[in-house]
Scaffold this motif. Structure first.
Motif, PDB file in Angstrom:
ATOM      1  N   SER A 283       0.817  -1.214   0.000  1.00 18.96           N
ATOM      2  CA  SER A 283       0.000   0.000   0.000  1.00 18.96           C
ATOM      3  C   SER A 283       0.852   1.266   0.000  1.00 18.96           C
ATOM      4  O   SER A 283       0.504   2.261  -0.647  1.00 18.96           O
ATOM      5  CB  SER A 283      -0.920   0.013   1.221  1.00 18.96           C
ATOM      6  N   GLU A 334      -8.764  -0.827   0.269  1.00 17.71           N
ATOM      7  CA  GLU A 334      -8.138  -0.575  -1.019  1.00 17.71           C
ATOM      8  C   GLU A 334      -9.110  -0.567  -2.197  1.00 17.71           C
ATOM      9  O   GLU A 334      -8.933   0.207  -3.137  1.00 17.71           O
ATOM     10  CB  GLU A 334      -7.016  -1.590  -1.266  1.00 17.71           C
ATOM     11  N   LEU A 361      -2.809   0.393  -7.222  1.00 21.99           N
ATOM     12  CA  LEU A 361      -3.978  -0.159  -6.543  1.00 21.99           C
ATOM     13  C   LEU A 361      -4.566  -1.339  -7.308  1.00 21.99           C
ATOM     14  O   LEU A 361      -5.012  -2.322  -6.711  1.00 21.99           O
ATOM     15  CB  LEU A 361      -5.035   0.928  -6.356  1.00 21.99           C
TER      16      LEU A 361
END
Length: 385
Positions: A283, A334, A361
């Motif tokens: 992330s 996410e 992502l």
């Protein structure tokens, strides 16, 4: 001990009123030797992504005179503060007082030798309701390479294994979080952007599939978290981002792993902390997209190796399940972020930074979907036994 040192304060903190506390830290640093405080400098370390319950992190350093020689000293001051009412509940994953209680309990000094924590000097309550945590300054290297991450995963496996085998008893203080992922996923859904309207009009089959899959994750979320609660329990850090893991070089014994920021300390299922380590560094962009699978394989293999080295001879599928499912459940944050960035790109189609974030992502969500499928397959295989 000199009580009128030269002070250079580059912050708004009343450091001039904290000389006694600074002296107490220096006594700990120099093992209570007779030292004379010569100078104090206070700097804001400029940490850009603090926890909601962190008011600031500062570096204090200077000189002392020891045996007629000037010696450097350095300490870290972390200020924690109350936040929302939910974070005043010890069951919350981000209970604001937890790190202070961790320091006062002595837990950090009882770890197996696979993982170390920064030494803590003082826990100081302030009249404004904040708590000042005075602790050791640790100078180390942040992990970047697959080899460094594998080393950390192996040490994490050895650390978890010590609790699984009974080499170390699990602590039972009531302020240690017992259901970290349940609390985190609840908070993530609360703060994630609501993208249902946008998702209903996405054009590609892949994106429609992602949204449908995400809705299924949400429907089964409670059952998934309950299944993690059935795994063998270990003491977990639950915030293994790059900046909280320091590789400290030792002359004789190679690297030592020092973990800082124990605010999220929890009792979690085997493999959960590894899922956090892998997921959060994806992330944050620490692990490059073209290395996602390589890192995944490497950290899991190293974690299992560490478990075995600690003497744990349990079913490896339990560790794999905890790893896969804890990573997959990060999708509650996410996936909404993915569709949010996609929506922003409609208004800014030439924004290269947004496009780069969307691509990252997309890769992360793809990994989460794969690991969710693997976790489902593991669970189905157990159901057939």
């Amino acid at each position: 001990m000199r009580l009128n040192p030269v002070i250079q304060n580059n912050t708004g903190l009343p450091i001039q009123n904290k000389i006694e506390q600074i002296i107490a830290c220096i006594h700990s640093i120099h093992e209570n030797a007779a030292v004379e405080l010569v100078s104090v400098t206070c700097d804001d370390i400029g940490y850009k992504t603090p926890n909601f319950t962190t008011s600031g992190i500062f570096r204090l350093h200077g000189l002392v005179k020891l045996d007629n020689e000037l010696k450097p000293w350095c300490a870290i001051l972390k200020i924690i503060k109350p936040d929302t009412a939910e974070k005043d509940n010890a069951e919350h994953h981000n209970y604001w007082r937890r790190e202070a209680l961790v320091f006062e309990s002595g837990i950090l000094r009882e770890f197996p030798d696979s993982v170390y924590a920064a030494e803590h000097y003082l826990v100081e309550e302030q009249q404004d309701g904040t708590v000042w945590l005075w602790m050791e300054y640790v100078e180390g290297e942040y992990a970047n390479t697959v080899e460094q991450f594998a080393y950390i995963a192996r040490q994490l496996g050895r650390f978890n294994g010590a609790y699984l085998t009974g080499l170390r008893p699990l602590p039972d203080q009531e302020w240690i979080c017992r259901a970290w992922l349940k609390s985190w996923t609840t908070a993530s859904r609360m703060y994630a952007p609501n993208m249902e309207d946008y998702a209903s009009r996405v054009s590609t089959e892949e994106d429609r599939h992602t949204w449908t899959w995400y809705q299924e994750i949400l429907r089964n979320l409670d059952a998934a978290i309950d299944s993690l609660q059935q795994l063998p329990r270990v003491l977990a850090h639950q915030d293994l981002s790059q900046m909280n893991m320091l590789l400290v070089q030792q002359e004789a014994n190679g690297n030592r792993l020092v973990l800082i920021d124990w605010q999220f300390m929890s009792l979690s299922g085997i493999g959960e902390d590894l899922g956090k380590l892998y997921g959060v560094n994806l992330s944050l962009g620490i692990i490059p997209p073209d290395q996602y699978i390589r890192f995944q394989t490497s950290v899991y293999d190293a974690y299992l190796e560490g478990l075995r080295e600690a003497g744990w001879r349990g079913n490896a599928q339990l560790a794999r399940y905890g790893f896969c499912l804890s990573m997959a459940l990060r999708s509650v944050w996410e996936v909404p972020q993915y569709f949010s960035v996609m929506a922003q790109l409609e208004n800014e189609p030439r924004n290269a930074k947004l496009q780069e974030r969307l691509n990252r992502l997309s890769g992360i969500v793809s990994i989460q979907k794969q690991m969710a499928l693997e976790a489902d397959a593991l669970q189905r295989s157990w159901a057939r036994l």
